[in-house]
Motif scaffolding. Structure first.
Motif, PDB file in Angstrom:
ATOM      1  N   VAL A   7       0.789  -1.286  -0.263  1.00 40.55           N
ATOM      2  CA  VAL A   7       0.079   0.031   0.025  1.00 40.55           C
ATOM      3  C   VAL A   7       0.886   1.282   0.008  1.00 40.55           C
ATOM      4  N   THR A   8       0.654   2.268  -0.820  1.00 43.74           N
ATOM      5  CA  THR A   8       1.544   3.499  -1.203  1.00 43.74           C
ATOM      6  C   THR A   8       0.590   4.627  -0.738  1.00 43.74           C
ATOM      7  N   ALA A   9      -0.683   4.469  -0.869  1.00 42.84           N
ATOM      8  CA  ALA A   9      -1.678   5.754  -0.359  1.00 42.84           C
ATOM      9  C   ALA A   9      -2.940   4.950  -0.197  1.00 42.84           C
ATOM     10  N   ILE A  10      -3.955   5.765   0.521  1.00 41.47           N
ATOM     11  CA  ILE A  10      -5.209   5.529   0.945  1.00 41.47           C
ATOM     12  C   ILE A  10      -5.941   6.719   0.793  1.00 41.47           C
ATOM     13  N   HIS A  11      -7.030   6.827   0.008  1.00 35.83           N
ATOM     14  CA  HIS A  11      -7.687   7.990  -0.481  1.00 35.83           C
ATOM     15  C   HIS A  11      -9.317   7.387  -0.376  1.00 35.83           C
ATOM     16  N   GLU A  12     -10.112   8.016   0.706  1.00 33.80           N
ATOM     17  CA  GLU A  12     -11.275   7.498   0.752  1.00 33.80           C
ATOM     18  C   GLU A  12     -11.403   5.854   0.664  1.00 33.80           C
ATOM     19  N   LEU A  13     -12.373   5.670  -0.505  1.00 33.05           N
ATOM     20  CA  LEU A  13     -12.543   4.166  -0.813  1.00 33.05           C
ATOM     21  C   LEU A  13     -11.504   3.838  -1.782  1.00 33.05           C
ATOM     22  N   LYS A  14     -10.469   4.253  -2.234  1.00 30.60           N
ATOM     23  CA  LYS A  14      -9.564   3.836  -3.144  1.00 30.60           C
ATOM     24  C   LYS A  14      -8.023   3.651  -2.403  1.00 30.60           C
ATOM     25  N   ILE A  15      -7.370   2.507  -2.675  1.00 30.25           N
ATOM     26  CA  ILE A  15      -6.172   2.205  -2.055  1.00 30.25           C
ATOM     27  C   ILE A  15      -5.154   1.996  -3.302  1.00 30.25           C
ATOM     28  N   THR A  16      -4.171   2.664  -3.343  1.00 29.75           N
ATOM     29  CA  THR A  16      -3.015   2.624  -4.257  1.00 29.75           C
ATOM     30  C   THR A  16      -2.044   1.747  -3.732  1.00 29.75           C
ATOM     31  N   ILE A  17      -1.684   0.797  -4.532  1.00 29.79           N
ATOM     32  CA  ILE A  17      -0.609  -0.157  -4.198  1.00 29.79           C
ATOM     33  C   ILE A  17       0.356  -0.251  -5.380  1.00 29.79           C
ATOM     34  N   GLU A  18       1.501  -0.699  -5.013  1.00 33.69           N
ATOM     35  CA  GLU A  18       2.606  -1.168  -5.926  1.00 33.69           C
ATOM     36  C   GLU A  18       2.682  -2.732  -5.845  1.00 33.69           C
ATOM     37  N   ARG A  19       2.321  -3.126  -7.141  1.00 35.34           N
ATOM     38  CA  ARG A  19       2.403  -4.769  -7.204  1.00 35.34           C
ATOM     39  C   ARG A  19       3.564  -5.423  -6.961  1.00 35.34           C
ATOM     40  N   ALA A  20       3.793  -6.531  -6.386  1.00 36.99           N
ATOM     41  CA  ALA A  20       4.919  -6.961  -6.010  1.00 36.99           C
ATOM     42  C   ALA A  20       5.762  -7.656  -7.261  1.00 36.99           C
ATOM     43  N   VAL A  39       1.978   0.299 -10.563  1.00 32.87           N
ATOM     44  CA  VAL A  39       0.736   1.070  -9.669  1.00 32.87           C
ATOM     45  C   VAL A  39      -0.483   0.427 -10.211  1.00 32.87           C
ATOM     46  N   GLN A  40      -1.073   0.139  -9.014  1.00 33.20           N
ATOM     47  CA  GLN A  40      -2.833  -0.283  -9.162  1.00 33.20           C
ATOM     48  C   GLN A  40      -3.553   0.305  -8.261  1.00 33.20           C
ATOM     49  N   ILE A  41      -4.564   0.611  -8.940  1.00 28.04           N
ATOM     50  CA  ILE A  41      -5.762   1.097  -7.749  1.00 28.04           C
ATOM     51  C   ILE A  41      -6.752   0.061  -7.390  1.00 28.04           C
ATOM     52  N   ILE A  42      -6.897  -0.331  -6.078  1.00 27.58           N
ATOM     53  CA  ILE A  42      -7.877  -1.013  -5.492  1.00 27.58           C
ATOM     54  C   ILE A  42      -9.110  -0.516  -4.931  1.00 27.58           C
ATOM     55  N   ALA A  43     -10.346  -0.463  -5.252  1.00 22.92           N
ATOM     56  CA  ALA A  43     -11.590   0.204  -4.815  1.00 22.92           C
ATOM     57  C   ALA A  43     -12.098  -0.643  -3.847  1.00 22.92           C
ATOM     58  N   VAL A  44     -12.888  -0.076  -2.755  1.00 27.64           N
ATOM     59  CA  VAL A  44     -13.515  -0.888  -1.949  1.00 27.64           C
ATOM     60  C   VAL A  44     -14.975  -0.270  -1.673  1.00 27.64           C
ATOM     61  N   ASP A  45     -15.892  -1.193  -1.330  1.00 26.60           N
ATOM     62  CA  ASP A  45     -16.989  -0.779  -1.147  1.00 26.60           C
ATOM     63  C   ASP A  45     -17.730  -1.432  -0.048  1.00 26.60           C
ATOM     64  N   HIS A  84     -12.346  -3.047 -13.279  1.00 27.29           N
ATOM     65  CA  HIS A  84     -13.283  -2.188 -14.169  1.00 27.29           C
ATOM     66  C   HIS A  84     -12.577  -1.246 -14.542  1.00 27.29           C
ATOM     67  N   ALA A  85     -12.350  -0.875 -16.012  1.00 30.74           N
ATOM     68  CA  ALA A  85     -11.358  -0.033 -16.406  1.00 30.74           C
ATOM     69  C   ALA A  85      -9.821  -0.245 -15.840  1.00 30.74           C
ATOM     70  N   ASP A  86      -9.275   0.616 -15.092  1.00 31.76           N
ATOM     71  CA  ASP A  86      -8.035   0.244 -14.483  1.00 31.76           C
ATOM     72  C   ASP A  86      -8.083   0.156 -12.888  1.00 31.76           C
ATOM     73  N   THR A  87      -9.046  -0.018 -12.447  1.00 28.30           N
ATOM     74  CA  THR A  87      -9.376  -0.104 -11.160  1.00 28.30           C
ATOM     75  C   THR A  87      -9.863  -1.522 -10.726  1.00 28.30           C
ATOM     76  N   LEU A  88      -9.243  -2.154  -9.723  1.00 26.89           N
ATOM     77  CA  LEU A  88      -9.774  -3.497  -9.025  1.00 26.89           C
ATOM     78  C   LEU A  88     -10.880  -3.119  -8.026  1.00 26.89           C
ATOM     79  N   LEU A  89     -12.182  -3.764  -8.416  1.00 21.03           N
ATOM     80  CA  LEU A  89     -13.133  -3.401  -7.311  1.00 21.03           C
ATOM     81  C   LEU A  89     -13.024  -4.741  -6.482  1.00 21.03           C
TER      82      LEU A  89
END
Length: 92
Positions: A2-15, A20-26, A56-61
């Protein structure tokens, strides 16, 4: 990682490829750490996470997100990462 968290989106650096990948949560995302249920508030910058979900697009839900402890295999549930219990120490 995890490199950043903003509201319901987590930015990660994949191993694997350091991309960089955005992971959305709900409200349907399940959060786990070891065998415990946790929440988004328990996810911190610097944590290693494993997520499953739909792209979904470039974001993993994420439907499932697991905070991985160092030295463990995210799928095994065993601290040695081998999926088998560690043998007991020898008795002398």
């Amino acid at each position: 990682k995890v490199t950043a968290i903003h509201e319901l989106k987590i930015t990660i650096e994949r191993a694997g490829d350091q991309q960089v990948q955005i992971i959305a949560v709900d409200e349907n995302t399940s959060f786990r750490k070891r065998r415990e249920d946790v929440t988004l508030a328990d996810v911190k910058v610097g944590d290693t996470i494993s997520a499953q979900g739909a792209l979904h697009a470039d974001t993993l839900l994420a439907t499932n997100l697991r905070i991985v402890t160092p030295g463990s295999n995210p799928g095994s549930g065993r601290p040695n990462g081998l999926g088998v219990p560690e043998p007991p120490p020898p008795s002398h």
